[in-house]
Design a protein around this motif. Sequence first.
Motif, PDB file in Angstrom:
ATOM      1  N   ALA A 294      -2.626  -7.867   5.035  1.00 23.06           N
ATOM      2  CA  ALA A 294      -3.740  -7.372   6.134  1.00 23.06           C
ATOM      3  C   ALA A 294      -5.260  -9.055   5.289  1.00 23.06           C
ATOM      4  CB  ALA A 294      -4.428  -6.109   5.737  1.00 23.06           C
ATOM      5  N   ILE A 321      -8.024  -4.584   9.698  1.00 25.90           N
ATOM      6  CA  ILE A 321      -8.596  -3.881   9.653  1.00 25.90           C
ATOM      7  C   ILE A 321      -7.208  -2.306   9.591  1.00 25.90           C
ATOM      8  CG2 ILE A 321     -10.278  -1.835   9.855  1.00 25.90           C
ATOM      9  CD1 ILE A 321     -12.580  -3.799   9.739  1.00 25.90           C
ATOM     10  N   ASP A 322      -7.110  -2.925  11.364  1.00 23.18           N
ATOM     11  CA  ASP A 322      -6.050  -2.634  11.152  1.00 23.18           C
ATOM     12  C   ASP A 322      -4.521  -2.185  10.395  1.00 23.18           C
ATOM     13  OD1 ASP A 322      -7.584  -1.593  13.921  1.00 23.18           O
ATOM     14  OD2 ASP A 322      -6.719  -2.957  15.059  1.00 23.18           O
ATOM     15  N   GLU A 324      -4.047  -2.118   7.651  1.00 26.60           N
ATOM     16  CA  GLU A 324      -4.287  -1.482   6.185  1.00 26.60           C
ATOM     17  C   GLU A 324      -4.651  -0.350   6.822  1.00 26.60           C
ATOM     18  OE1 GLU A 324      -3.728  -0.366   3.219  1.00 26.60           O
ATOM     19  OE2 GLU A 324      -3.872  -3.151   3.072  1.00 26.60           O
ATOM     20  N   SER A 325      -3.379   0.509   5.758  1.00 32.56           N
ATOM     21  CA  SER A 325      -3.623   1.862   6.177  1.00 32.56           C
ATOM     22  C   SER A 325      -4.219   2.868   4.637  1.00 32.56           C
ATOM     23  CB  SER A 325      -2.209   2.476   6.305  1.00 32.56           C
ATOM     24  OG  SER A 325      -0.925   2.151   5.529  1.00 32.56           O
ATOM     25  N   SER A 327      -6.494   3.895   2.731  1.00 32.45           N
ATOM     26  CA  SER A 327      -8.491   4.289   2.581  1.00 32.45           C
ATOM     27  C   SER A 327      -8.659   2.671   1.447  1.00 32.45           C
ATOM     28  CB  SER A 327      -8.569   5.799   2.103  1.00 32.45           C
ATOM     29  OG  SER A 327      -7.949   5.340   0.859  1.00 32.45           O
ATOM     30  N   LYS A 330      -8.421  -0.605   2.626  1.00 36.08           N
ATOM     31  CA  LYS A 330      -8.802  -0.760   3.771  1.00 36.08           C
ATOM     32  C   LYS A 330     -10.379  -0.325   3.546  1.00 36.08           C
ATOM     33  CE  LYS A 330      -7.980   1.436   7.544  1.00 36.08           C
ATOM     34  NZ  LYS A 330      -7.336   0.458   8.631  1.00 36.08           N
ATOM     35  N   ALA A 359     -14.558   4.807   3.918  1.00 38.22           N
ATOM     36  CA  ALA A 359     -12.933   5.130   3.717  1.00 38.22           C
ATOM     37  C   ALA A 359     -13.274   5.431   2.569  1.00 38.22           C
ATOM     38  CB  ALA A 359     -12.599   2.963   3.889  1.00 38.22           C
TER      39      ALA A 359
END
Length: 455
Positions: A294, A321-322, A324-325, A327, A330, A359
């Motif tokens: 990411a 950003i999409d 990375e899960s 928080s 991110k 986040a």
Amino acid sequence: MKRKFYIVAIATLGFLGFTNAQNNPECNTNLSVYAEHVKVKNYEAAYTPWKMVYDNCPTLNKANFVYGEKILKYKIEKATGADKTAFVNDLMALYDASRVHFPTKFDEADVLIDKALLMHNEKLGSDQEVYDVLHKAFTEDKENFSNAQALYLYFSLLVDLHNEGSKELQEVFDTYDDVIEKIGIENKILTDKITQLIPKEDDGTITSKEKRILKAYSQNSENYGKIEGSIDSKLGALAECSNLIPLYEKSFEAKKSDITWVKRAVNRMYNKECTDDPMFKKLLDAQLAIEPTADLYVYLGLLENKAGNKSGALSNFNKAIDLESDSSKKSDLLYKVAAIYSRSSRSSARSYAQKAIDANSSNGKAYLLIASLYARSANDCGTSAFEKRAIYWKAAEVARQAGRVDPSLSGKSSAAVNSYMAKAPSKEMIFSSGMAGKTVSFSCWVGGSVKVPNL
């Protein structure tokens, strides 16, 4: 012996509750005697009964080692000459014995750190010897290597050894990354706990015990911040572009398939703002071929943004950003994007910085960035000198929050707050304007308002 870095205190009587492994009445009596003396810090009186128990019943109780350390440190402080040397040697032997008699109670890293710090403070060994002890602790028991002072000493000695010609620059960089990563892990543990307690402090439901715990967590986090700053200062010019680029050019062919090396090289060049050099793009391409993470797309977006391709930059930022899960990770990515936009679009930068806070509410760097954006907008927000300078109150308010949610940033937070408050309207300006206690609204991109202090 070193306890966990963020524990506030030890329950003194708890030591006396362990199972008695040696049924010696005299040992039991002397254990109680020296424990009572230690509780009131009468270490001189505690020494003789402690020595009797330690010499004859070492496995009787963990207190032989925890209290023994306190007693011997006192004796070292008060002694001179041969007596001091003898007590220092006794303490070194005590550290070793703690792992022999209570291997599950004393972590390897803690014991090795205690030995290394004693060696360093009492000049018992060379820099190389002290470094070797800390290196063993860090590489064999990194999980328990959380002592801030030891983390700094470990890295500082390595830099000194490099400057003497006995350590390679690449090893310095590798260890720097490892140590900074460890500091981040330890500080994350603290800020997560701080985040849980701040709402209680705000609404007045925090207990006196929780206040003490919050204070301890905040102090320990602040210490990590100071140590990180000291480590960065110690690294100094070694990490400048003039050193990084030749090193990476020399090592690239041999290391380009080593994803850890590539990722760290990319990150270091980004942090040191070496992104204009072709080597940065070469490293990005190498990472893209192995592991397109990411954060890689943030860096690709940076290059697109520099080239004037705004849509390409935005596409890469969104992809990062999409992907990375997590928080917290991110939040770090969003902060990086905010920092990139801060050079060209303050409103976009604030938007991403706020998303970073959403986040991860303990992302203090995002608060500092927003504060700096506000401060840089003083001339754009207001028609009078008073209104323009009022924006600094808002900047100070946001900067203050950075140190609160992440005390490791307390130094930077305080410096920013002091700087902004010095530029805000003075008491004389407040008095002459008649605005004391009133509200100033901002019609510029900042929006919102701020209340003028009462005189």
